[in-house]
Design an enzyme around this catalytic site. Structure first.
Site, PDB file in Angstrom:
ATOM      1  N   ASN A  72      54.052  58.189  49.051  1.00 41.83           N
ATOM      2  CA  ASN A  72      54.150  58.405  47.638  1.00 41.83           C
ATOM      3  C   ASN A  72      55.190  59.446  47.422  1.00 41.83           C
ATOM      4  O   ASN A  72      55.215  60.611  47.692  1.00 41.83           O
ATOM      5  CB  ASN A  72      52.631  59.393  47.467  1.00 41.83           C
ATOM      6  CG  ASN A  72      51.735  58.096  47.498  1.00 41.83           C
ATOM      7  OD1 ASN A  72      51.611  57.145  46.656  1.00 41.83           O
ATOM      8  ND2 ASN A  72      50.985  58.262  48.634  1.00 41.83           N
ATOM      9  N   GLU A  73      56.198  58.978  46.990  1.00 38.36           N
ATOM     10  CA  GLU A  73      57.610  59.810  46.629  1.00 38.36           C
ATOM     11  C   GLU A  73      57.339  60.557  45.460  1.00 38.36           C
ATOM     12  O   GLU A  73      56.517  60.314  44.604  1.00 38.36           O
ATOM     13  CB  GLU A  73      58.837  58.814  46.502  1.00 38.36           C
ATOM     14  CG  GLU A  73      58.971  58.103  47.936  1.00 38.36           C
ATOM     15  CD  GLU A  73      59.716  58.985  49.219  1.00 38.36           C
ATOM     16  OE1 GLU A  73      59.515  60.080  48.952  1.00 38.36           O
ATOM     17  OE2 GLU A  73      60.126  58.420  49.908  1.00 38.36           O
ATOM     18  N   PRO A  74      58.448  61.759  45.123  1.00 35.26           N
ATOM     19  CA  PRO A  74      58.141  62.069  43.704  1.00 35.26           C
ATOM     20  C   PRO A  74      57.991  61.454  42.702  1.00 35.26           C
ATOM     21  O   PRO A  74      58.876  60.334  42.780  1.00 35.26           O
ATOM     22  CB  PRO A  74      59.783  62.825  43.722  1.00 35.26           C
ATOM     23  CG  PRO A  74      60.091  63.236  45.136  1.00 35.26           C
ATOM     24  CD  PRO A  74      59.540  61.969  46.139  1.00 35.26           C
TER      25      PRO A  74
ATOM     26  N   SER B 123      55.282  60.015  41.963  1.00 34.53           N
ATOM     27  CA  SER B 123      53.830  58.952  42.272  1.00 34.53           C
ATOM     28  C   SER B 123      52.731  59.905  41.258  1.00 34.53           C
ATOM     29  O   SER B 123      52.854  61.137  41.321  1.00 34.53           O
ATOM     30  CB  SER B 123      53.633  59.066  43.730  1.00 34.53           C
ATOM     31  OG  SER B 123      54.555  58.671  44.286  1.00 34.53           O
TER      32      SER B 123
ATOM     33  N   THR C  77      64.458  60.239  51.956  1.00 35.36           N
ATOM     34  CA  THR C  77      63.613  59.838  52.965  1.00 35.36           C
ATOM     35  C   THR C  77      64.243  58.731  53.769  1.00 35.36           C
ATOM     36  O   THR C  77      64.024  58.695  55.119  1.00 35.36           O
ATOM     37  CB  THR C  77      62.293  58.911  52.204  1.00 35.36           C
ATOM     38  OG1 THR C  77      61.551  60.251  51.452  1.00 35.36           O
ATOM     39  CG2 THR C  77      61.304  58.380  53.474  1.00 35.36           C
TER      40      THR C  77
END
Ligand code: F6R
Length: 635
Positions: A161-163, A165, A180
Site C-alpha cells: 500500500n504505497e503513499p 492508498s 520501492t
C-alpha cells in the site's frame, strides 16, 4: 539522580518497543506469537497469522524454524495469509514471494500446505479483481487475522500500500512506487527487471487484524519510522494509519528508532541526566536550528528552544559554548593513527605506539575508498602498518556484460586464464548470452566477476599510491554461498575473521555497517567482526588496547554530534580519492548497484565529505575542503 527517559514518549502516537539489536527484537516477536499458537493448541483451536516477506521478518522466521527443530514446536494449527505478491510473476520465479515463503519458512516447519495463502501473482488481469475478493473472503472464513506482522518500506508502505492508498482500501492490484522498485533493484539485478505491479492486502484489510506488529531494523528506516510514529496520520505515509488501530505496536532496533524524539531530543520528552553526549547533541542541534556557529549562541537561544534546564545545570551560554567548541575542535585531526610525541590527552587517537597495526575491513571493494580513502592514504604516509581486508568479492553486483567482456578479452588473448580452456571460455560466453538477467551465475562466472571486482580494488589502491601487499581478499563463505537478502552468517565466517584478527592483533580497526540493515552485506560483515572481536577479547589481552573506528559507507554520514574523529582532506586529497573510486568501473552507470540511487556512489561520497566540512565551518571551525569522519565503537 534524574534518568534519561527511554520508554513512553508523548511524541509517539503508538506504543513502540526498542531493542538493542534486531535479533533480540525478533526473538521477542517470535515467542509472543508462539505463545498464542500454543495457547490455541491447548484449546484445540486454529490461529490465523498475517505474514510479510522482505528481509525484516526473516529473523522471526528463523527463530520459529529453530523452535520447530530443536523444541518440537508445532505450527499445525496455524493458518497463514501473506500480505502481497509481485504482479505479474510466476510462483516459481526466484524472487516471487510465494517462493520466498517456502524457502524462508514453510518448507522448514509443519504448517499444512492447505493452510497457507499467498496472493496469486499469476492470475490473468481480467480475473485479478475477483481473485482479490476471494482472498478477502478466505481471510473472513478463517475468522479474521489474529496477529499481523508488517515490515515498512522507505515510502512508508505497509504491504504494498504505497503513499496515496486509502485507509479503507482492500486487497487489490496496485502500481509500485518508484522508490520501492529502486529498493528491490538489487534483488532483481536492476530496476528495469522489477515488476511494475503487485497484489496486496489493503490498508483496511490489515487494520482488521486483531493485533498488528510492525517491525523495522536499520538506519535506512529511521526517517520513515519517525514520520509514521510521531506525525499526524496521512495517506503520504500509509503506516501512519496504524495510529488508529487499538492494538498495534512498533518493534524496532536502535538504529531504526534513532530519529525518534526520545533519542534526538530526550530533554523534550522528560527530565534528563545531562551526560556529555547529550550536552553536545543539544548544543550542536541548537546551532543548526538557529543557524549560528557555536560561539555565537546566547542565553536567549537556549531558553527559546527548550534548553533552559541545560543552562541552569551548566551555568551560562558562554561557558557551554566554549566547552562544546573545544570538544568539537578536538575531534579534528590530520593524524588518524595518532600523532607521535604529541600530548594526546585531547586527541581522538593515542600517540603510542607511534606505528600502529591497522586493519581496515570493507564489506566489499570500493566501500573502503568511499568511506575512508583519504584517511587510508594518511595512515600509510604516516608509517602505520595498514592491512585492507575485503570481506567479500562483491561479485553479485557485477553486471553480466562486464563478465562477458572479460571472458572475450581472455579469448582474444588466447589466454587460458583461471584453469579454463578455450572451449569452456567459449561455452561461458555463449551461456552468458542466453542467460536471463535473473538466473543465478555459474561458479565460473562468479569467479570471473569476483576477479573483476578484486582487480578494480587493486587498481584503486594503485591510484591511491598504496602497495598491493596490504590487500587481502577474504571471500567470506556467507557471501559465496548466499544471495541478496538471504545471506546467513555461519561458524566458518566468525572463525575466518577471528583468525585474521589473531594474526594482525590490530591497534586500530576501521569497519562500517554498524547501523545498516542487519541482513545487508555490510550489516553482516559488521556482525561477524563484532563476534570475532568478542571471541578474541575472551582469551587474549590485545583487544583491550584496540580502538574500533566506525565509518559509514551507505551514502550517509554520521550526525555531527556523534563524530569522534574528523580527518580533513585537502582539495588534492579529495581529488585523488575520487579518481581511486572511479576505478570501480563495474559499479558505475549500467550496474545494478548504481541503479539504487540517482547519483553514483562516488558522487554521493564526495558530496558528503564536502558537506561535513561545510557543517564544521558553519559551526565555527576552520574551513576545510572535505572531511571524513568516524565514531569510536564502545562495546
Ligand atoms: C513484504 C511487504 C513490504 C515489506 C517492506 C520492507 O511482504 O509487504 O511492505 O515489508 O517493503 O521490506 P524489507 O523488509 O525488505 O526492508
Amino acid at each position: 539522580m534524574k534518568k534519561n527517559i527511554d520508554s513512553k514518549s508523548p511524541f509517539e502516537r503508538l506504543p513502540a518497543s526498542v531493542f538493542s539489536s534486531s535479533e533480540a527484537a525478533a526473538i521477542r516477536v517470535a515467542r509472543e506469537i508462539a505463545d498464542l499458537i500454543r495457547e490455541r493448541q491447548e484449546q484445540g483451536l486454529k490461529v490465523v497469522l498475517g505474514l510479510a516477506t522482505g528481509s525484516t521478518p526473516v529473523p522471526v522466521y528463523r527463530e520459529w524454524i529453530r523452535m520447530h527443530r530443536e523444541e518440537g514446536f508445532s505450527f499445525a494449527n496455524v493458518v497463514s495469509f501473506n500480505l502481497d505478491e509481485y504482479y505479474p510473476l510466476s510462483r516459481t520465479h526466484r524472487e516471487s514471494y510465494w517462493r520466498f515463503m517456502q524457502d524462508q519458512l514453510f518448507a522448514h516447519i509443519d504448517i499444512p500446505e492447505e493452510q497457507v495463502h499467498v496472493p496469486n501473482g499469476e492470475v490473468g488481469r481480467d480475473k485479478a479483481f475477483e481473485d482479490c475478493q476471494e482472498y478477502e473472503q478466505r481471510i473472513a472464513d478463517a475468522g479474521g487475522i489474529d496477529i499481523q506482522i508488517l515490515g515498512i518500506g522507505r515510502t512508508g508502505h505497509i504491504g504494498f500500500n504505497e503513499p496515496g492508498s486509502g485507509i479503507d482500501s482492500r486487497t487489490r492490484l496496485v502500481t509500485l512506487d518508484e522508490l520501492t522498485r529502486r529498493d528491490a533493484a538489487r534483488d532483481f539485478l536492476g530496476e528495469n527487471n522489477v515488476p511494475r505491479y503487485a497484489i496486496t492486502m489493503g490498508v483496511g484489510t490489515i487494520m482488521e487484524a486483531r493485533k498488528i506488529l510492525l517491525l523495522a531494523w536499520g538506519r535506512a528506516k529511521a526517517g520513515v519510522i519517525r514520520k509514521a510514529l510521531e506525525e499526524a496520520p496521512t495517506d503520504h505515509i500509509p503506516a501512519s494509519y496504524l495510529q488508529s488501530h487499538p492494538n498495534a505496536e512498533f518493534v524496532l532496533d536502535e538504529a531504526a528508532a534513532s530519529l525518534l524524539t526520545r533519542y534526538t531530543e530526550p530533554w523534550r520528552v522528560g527530565f534528563v541526566d545531562w551526560t556529555p553526549e547529550l550536552v553536545r547533541r543539544a548544543v550542536l542541534g541548537l546551532c543548526q536550528k538557529v543557524d549560528k556557529p557555536i560561539l555565537k549562541l546566547v542565553d536567549k537561544d537556549y531558553n527559546e528552544h527548550g534548553l533552559a534546564d541545560l543552562l541552569t545545570v551548566k551555568g551560562s551560554a558562554y561557558q557551554l559554548n566554549i566547552h562544546i567548541f573545544n570538544v568539537l575542535q578536538h575531534t579534528i585531526t590530520g593524524w588518524p593513527g595518532g600523532k607521535p610525541d604529541a600530548d594526546d590527552s585531547a586527541r581522538p587517537e593515542r600517540a603510542q605506539p607511534a606505528q600502529k597495526r591497522v586493519l581496515i575491513l570493507a564489506s566489499e571493494p570500493q566501500e573502503d575508498i568511499l568511506g575512508l580513502g583519504g584517511t587510508i592514504r594518511r595512515l600509510c604516509d604516516q608509517g602505520h602498518e595498514v592491512t585492507i581486508a575485503y570481506a567479500t568479492s562483491g561479485d553479485l553486483a557485477v553486471p553480466d556484460q562486464e563478465a562477458k567482456a572479460a571472458l572475450e578479452l581472455l579469448q582474444d588473448l588466447g589466454d587460458l586464464g583461471g584453469g579454463l580452456d578455450a572451449g569452456s571460455i567459449q561455452e561461458q560466453i555463449k551461456d552468458l548470452g542466453k542467460k536471463d538477467i535473473l538466473d543465478f551465475d555459474s561458479e565460473t562466472v562468479r569467479v570471473v566477476k569476483a576477479a573483476i571486482r578484486e582487480g578494480e580494488a587493486r587498481q584503486s589502491a594503485r591510484q591511491l599510491g598504496l602497495s598491493q601487499k596490504i590487500l587481502r581478499f577474504l571471500r567470506m563463505p556467507f557471501y559465496r554461498k548466499g544471495h541478496y537478502r538471504r545471506f546467513r552468517l555461519e561458524e566458518e565466517d566468525f572463525a575466518m575473521l577471528q583468525q585474521l584478527l589473531q594474526e594482525l592483533k590490530p591497534h586500530q580497526i576501521f569497519v562500517s555497517g554498524s547501523h545498516d540493515d542487519p541482513s545487508s552485506v555490510s550489516g553482516l560483515t559488521f556482525r561477524a567482526l563484532r563476534e570475532a572481536f568478542a571471541r578474541c577479547s575472551e582469551s587474549e589481552e590485545w583487544p583491550q588496547h584496540t580502538y574500533v573506528w566506525m565509518y559509514r559507507g551507505s551514502g550517509e554520514e554520521w550526525p555531527v554530534d556523534r563524530i569522534d574523529m574528523a580527518v580533513p582532506l585537502s582539495p588534492g586529497e579529495l581529488n585523488r580519492k575520487v579518481i581511486a573510486a572511479l576505478q570501480h568501473r563495474s559499479q558505475h552507470s549500467q550496474s545494478p548497484n548504481a541503479l539504487l540511487e540517482q547519483s553514483e556512489s562516488w558522487q554521493r561520497t564526495e558530496h558528503l565529505n564536502r558537506r561535513t566540512a561545510e557543517l564544521y565551518d558553519r559551526l565555527g571551525m576552520a574551513e576545510y575542503e572535505a572531511i571524513e569522519c568516524f565514531v569510536r565503537w564502545r562495546s
